[in-house]
Write an enzyme that holds these catalytic residues in place. Structure first.
Site, PDB file in Angstrom:
ATOM      1  N   ARG A  50      63.153  21.910  12.570  1.00 42.41           N
ATOM      2  CA  ARG A  50      63.966  22.010  13.779  1.00 42.41           C
ATOM      3  C   ARG A  50      65.342  21.381  13.605  1.00 42.41           C
ATOM      4  O   ARG A  50      66.290  21.747  14.301  1.00 42.41           O
ATOM      5  CB  ARG A  50      63.236  21.344  14.945  1.00 42.41           C
ATOM      6  CG  ARG A  50      62.009  22.118  15.423  1.00 42.41           C
ATOM      7  CD  ARG A  50      61.247  21.343  16.469  1.00 42.41           C
ATOM      8  NE  ARG A  50      60.664  20.121  15.915  1.00 42.41           N
ATOM      9  CZ  ARG A  50      59.938  19.258  16.614  1.00 42.41           C
ATOM     10  NH1 ARG A  50      59.707  19.485  17.888  1.00 42.41           N
ATOM     11  NH2 ARG A  50      59.445  18.185  16.042  1.00 42.41           N
ATOM     12  N   LYS A 151      44.960  18.393   5.362  1.00 45.21           N
ATOM     13  CA  LYS A 151      43.911  17.876   6.225  1.00 45.21           C
ATOM     14  C   LYS A 151      44.553  17.207   7.435  1.00 45.21           C
ATOM     15  O   LYS A 151      45.721  16.796   7.347  1.00 45.21           O
ATOM     16  CB  LYS A 151      43.018  16.903   5.451  1.00 45.21           C
ATOM     17  CG  LYS A 151      43.589  15.484   5.298  1.00 45.21           C
ATOM     18  CD  LYS A 151      42.559  14.557   4.720  1.00 45.21           C
ATOM     19  CE  LYS A 151      43.034  13.126   4.776  1.00 45.21           C
ATOM     20  NZ  LYS A 151      43.083  12.524   6.104  1.00 45.21           N
ATOM     21  N   HIS A 181      44.726  15.658  -1.109  1.00 43.61           N
ATOM     22  CA  HIS A 181      45.490  15.040  -2.192  1.00 43.61           C
ATOM     23  C   HIS A 181      44.681  13.997  -2.954  1.00 43.61           C
ATOM     24  O   HIS A 181      44.936  13.728  -4.116  1.00 43.61           O
ATOM     25  CB  HIS A 181      46.770  14.408  -1.636  1.00 43.61           C
ATOM     26  CG  HIS A 181      46.534  13.135  -0.871  1.00 43.61           C
ATOM     27  ND1 HIS A 181      46.237  13.117   0.463  1.00 43.61           N
ATOM     28  CD2 HIS A 181      46.536  11.838  -1.275  1.00 43.61           C
ATOM     29  CE1 HIS A 181      46.078  11.875   0.868  1.00 43.61           C
ATOM     30  NE2 HIS A 181      46.250  11.076  -0.166  1.00 43.61           N
ATOM     31  N   LYS A 185      44.125  13.076  -7.463  1.00 51.29           N
ATOM     32  CA  LYS A 185      44.388  11.874  -8.252  1.00 51.29           C
ATOM     33  C   LYS A 185      43.716  11.984  -9.619  1.00 51.29           C
ATOM     34  O   LYS A 185      42.572  12.423  -9.721  1.00 51.29           O
ATOM     35  CB  LYS A 185      43.881  10.630  -7.521  1.00 51.29           C
ATOM     36  CG  LYS A 185      44.642  10.292  -6.246  1.00 51.29           C
ATOM     37  CD  LYS A 185      44.061   9.063  -5.577  1.00 51.29           C
ATOM     38  CE  LYS A 185      44.814   8.731  -4.303  1.00 51.29           C
ATOM     39  NZ  LYS A 185      46.170   8.259  -4.579  1.00 51.29           N
ATOM     40  N   GLU A 219      42.609  -0.515   2.311  1.00 47.44           N
ATOM     41  CA  GLU A 219      44.057  -0.542   2.483  1.00 47.44           C
ATOM     42  C   GLU A 219      44.465  -1.866   3.116  1.00 47.44           C
ATOM     43  O   GLU A 219      43.742  -2.407   3.963  1.00 47.44           O
ATOM     44  CB  GLU A 219      44.524   0.609   3.379  1.00 47.44           C
ATOM     45  CG  GLU A 219      44.140   1.986   2.884  1.00 47.44           C
ATOM     46  CD  GLU A 219      44.581   3.084   3.848  1.00 47.44           C
ATOM     47  OE1 GLU A 219      45.518   2.832   4.632  1.00 47.44           O
ATOM     48  OE2 GLU A 219      43.991   4.167   3.830  1.00 47.44           O
ATOM     49  N   ASP A 239      39.686  10.213   9.022  1.00 48.77           N
ATOM     50  CA  ASP A 239      40.829  10.083   8.133  1.00 48.77           C
ATOM     51  C   ASP A 239      40.422   9.982   6.670  1.00 48.77           C
ATOM     52  O   ASP A 239      41.125  10.502   5.800  1.00 48.77           O
ATOM     53  CB  ASP A 239      41.635   8.840   8.529  1.00 48.77           C
ATOM     54  CG  ASP A 239      43.010   8.803   7.893  1.00 48.77           C
ATOM     55  OD1 ASP A 239      43.657   9.871   7.834  1.00 48.77           O
ATOM     56  OD2 ASP A 239      43.443   7.733   7.465  1.00 48.77           O
ATOM     57  N   HIS A 244      38.073  12.571   2.005  1.00 45.66           N
ATOM     58  CA  HIS A 244      38.239  11.968   0.692  1.00 45.66           C
ATOM     59  C   HIS A 244      36.942  11.424   0.089  1.00 45.66           C
ATOM     60  O   HIS A 244      36.570  11.752  -1.038  1.00 45.66           O
ATOM     61  CB  HIS A 244      39.258  10.838   0.764  1.00 45.66           C
ATOM     62  CG  HIS A 244      40.596  11.250   1.284  1.00 45.66           C
ATOM     63  ND1 HIS A 244      41.111  12.520   1.117  1.00 45.66           N
ATOM     64  CD2 HIS A 244      41.543  10.560   1.969  1.00 45.66           C
ATOM     65  CE1 HIS A 244      42.312  12.581   1.674  1.00 45.66           C
ATOM     66  NE2 HIS A 244      42.593  11.419   2.200  1.00 45.66           N
ATOM     67  N   LYS A 344      41.363  -0.355   7.116  1.00 47.81           N
ATOM     68  CA  LYS A 344      42.762  -0.773   7.107  1.00 47.81           C
ATOM     69  C   LYS A 344      42.855  -2.274   7.340  1.00 47.81           C
ATOM     70  O   LYS A 344      41.945  -2.885   7.899  1.00 47.81           O
ATOM     71  CB  LYS A 344      43.550  -0.026   8.179  1.00 47.81           C
ATOM     72  CG  LYS A 344      43.678   1.474   7.897  1.00 47.81           C
ATOM     73  CD  LYS A 344      44.564   2.149   8.913  1.00 47.81           C
ATOM     74  CE  LYS A 344      44.755   3.630   8.588  1.00 47.81           C
ATOM     75  NZ  LYS A 344      45.471   3.825   7.309  1.00 47.81           N
TER      76      LYS A 344
END
Length: 499
Positions: A50, A151, A181, A185, A219, A239, A244, A344
């Protein structure tokens, strides 16, 4: 999976080209493919968004972003920049797709082969697909039309079915590349090599010799910059686990495929996912744990709790930590638990696979001062270390019979050796038409089938997720997932990995 794709003329069209994913992952990956000679000389890359960039201002913007990421200002960068063009417009308007069609038709040989990358919000997947179809830009009359979808593919089983039905009205399954992704790896792909290129492991890779397997993705970051999205449609299960970690589990547990061709490989992964035993919802607390980080300290820095993050709804029940115990009901893995964990604001950034082997059937050294030797472990580091380690028992030097753990350590990469980024591999595979590392719909469906009942039960639970202080290893209750066994979480690749 190296391949010289220099002869394949095509156009790469990136929707959402000004977003974080495109700027920090896709465009740098395409730049590396350009440098390695994997893009034909006439390949053009069209950014769509945009923001009212012109071609010149877009090229300047991308140049600046790549320089910030450490790319050298040289002939290679200039050559890549010349591939770039930009088309501004609204993805909800037919005039945009008409303009896109005109651009494609003016692109010479590249007009025959087009890759559309949907780096946009999932609620626009169908909108873009329908817009492309209405403009007849998905027809494969003289070449290929491929759609890359990030995803999540749906936010639960029902929405995944709805999305698949909508896409299949305009696209064949062979045209859809559902990207994960994490599977791209190198360390994750190395799981296939460890499994099937080393005969030393295969005789032990079963329920007779393996006690359990842990898969961890930890993480240190919170939900910075995407709190609103994560809180509304995310959560740790959606997530990370649904996509994954279940993919890693499938690679670890699958049977040897007849070849590394895409369908043979994906067939075996689907068999694993379809064999996962339904989680016992009546004893959910012993099979699945969810948590939310509270205020704490990460690497010496004070950080707020999840509920204090800007964009998170008051009283939100979205989990930032999840752990699950799963079983695969097949001949090889019957009753071997797989523990999947992600969170996290944990103590360290780390992804690893920890395989614990069973104890010897007889304790031959019991009368010699060695009562309970440590179990053997196979440890596979995914990030930040890309390594394979084996822990075994050995005698301590001296007159007495005592043992200690020793480590057989192998770094997968050598100093100075460049590792390919996941998106480089995956974007190249799309050009090649290699769907091995992309998810088939029945894979996605099987993964949602595993986690959907758990998410629904948690959605009906009025209690907040368990709180855990930022900077630790998650809620203490996560240890209950092991039951009365002597098992515990492996946090690191070191011998004191439980610390």
């Amino acid at each position: 999976m190296s391949c010289d794709c220099v002869g394949i003329s095509h156009a790469y069209v990136i929707f959402g080209a000004t977003g974080n994913l495109a700027v920090h992952k896709l465009l740098p990956a395409l730049y590396q493919l350009h440098c390695m000679g994997h893009l034909a000389d006439d390949v053009e890359i069209l950014g769509c968004g945009r923001t009212p960039f012109t071609q010149v201002s877009w090229q300047a913007e991308v140049r600046q972003q790549l320089l910030k990421q450490g790319v050298a200002d040289d002939a290679a960068l200039e050559g890549f920049i010349q591939r770039l063009d930009y088309l501004a417009g609204s993805l909800t308007e037919a005039t945009f797709y008409q303009a896109l069609g005109a651009w494609i038709q003016s692109d010479g040989e590249c007009a025959n082969n087009v890759i559309f990358y949907l780096s946009v919000s999932p609620d626009l997947y169908v909108t873009v697909t329908e817009g492309l179809a209405a403009a007849q830009l998905l027809d494969e009359a003289q070449g290929f039309r491929r759609m890359v979808i990030e995803k999540p593919f749906g936010h639960d089983l029902e929405s995944a079915r709805t999305l698949q039905h909508s896409l299949s009205e305009h696209l064949k399954e062979e045209q859809i590349y559902r990207i994960d992704h994490y599977v791209g790896k190198e360390a994750v792909q190395n799981l296939l090599v460890l499994r099937f290129a080393n005969l030393i492991l295969e005789p032990l890779w079963n329920r007779y010799h393996i006690d359990h397997i842990q898969i961890t993705h930890a993480e240190t970051v919170g939900v910075d910059g995407r709190a609103s999205y994560y809180d509304k449609s995310g959560g740790a299960v959606r997530d990370m686990i649904q996509s994954h970690l279940l993919q890693v589990m499938a690679l670890l547990a699958m049977e040897p495929p007849v070849s590394l061709e895409a369908e043979a490989l994906r067939n075996e992964k689907v068999k694993v996912l379809q064999s996962i035993r339904p989680v016992n919802l009546e004893a959910l607390a012993t099979h699945a744990i969810r948590g939310q980080y509270a205020a704490g300290e990460v690497k010496g820095e004070a950080v707020p709790g999840y509920l204090q993050e800007t964009g998170v709804a008051a009283g939100s029940h979205t989990e930032s930590y999840a752990a699950m115990k799963l079983y695969i009901d097949n001949w090889r893995w019957k009753d071997v638990p797989f523990y999947l964990r992600t969170g996290k604001r944990l103590k360290e950034r780390r992804s690893l696979v920890a395989v614990r082997f069973k104890q010897p059937p007889m304790q031959l050294f019991k009368g010699s001062g060695v009562y309970q030797p440590h179990p053997n472990w196979l440890l596979i580091g995914i990030q930040p270390e890309d390594a394979v380690r084996m822990e075994i028992s050995a005698k301590v030097p001296g007159l007495e019979m005592h043992t200690r753990q020793i480590v057989m350590d192998a770094s997968v990469s050598t100093p100075g050796e460049r590792k390919a980024e996941a998106y480089e591999e995956l974007l190249l595979d799309v050009i090649k038409g290699d769907r091995s590392l992309f998810l088939r719909y029945d894979e996605v469906k099987a993964a949602w089938t595993v986690v959907d009942p758990v998410m629904q039960r948690w959605a009906d639970d009025e209690q907040l997720p368990l709180q855990y202080p930022a900077g630790g290893w998650g809620p203490k209750a996560a240890e209950k997932i092991f039951g009365d066994s002597d098992r515990a979480w492996r946090h690191t690749l070191s011998c004191n990995g439980g610390e």
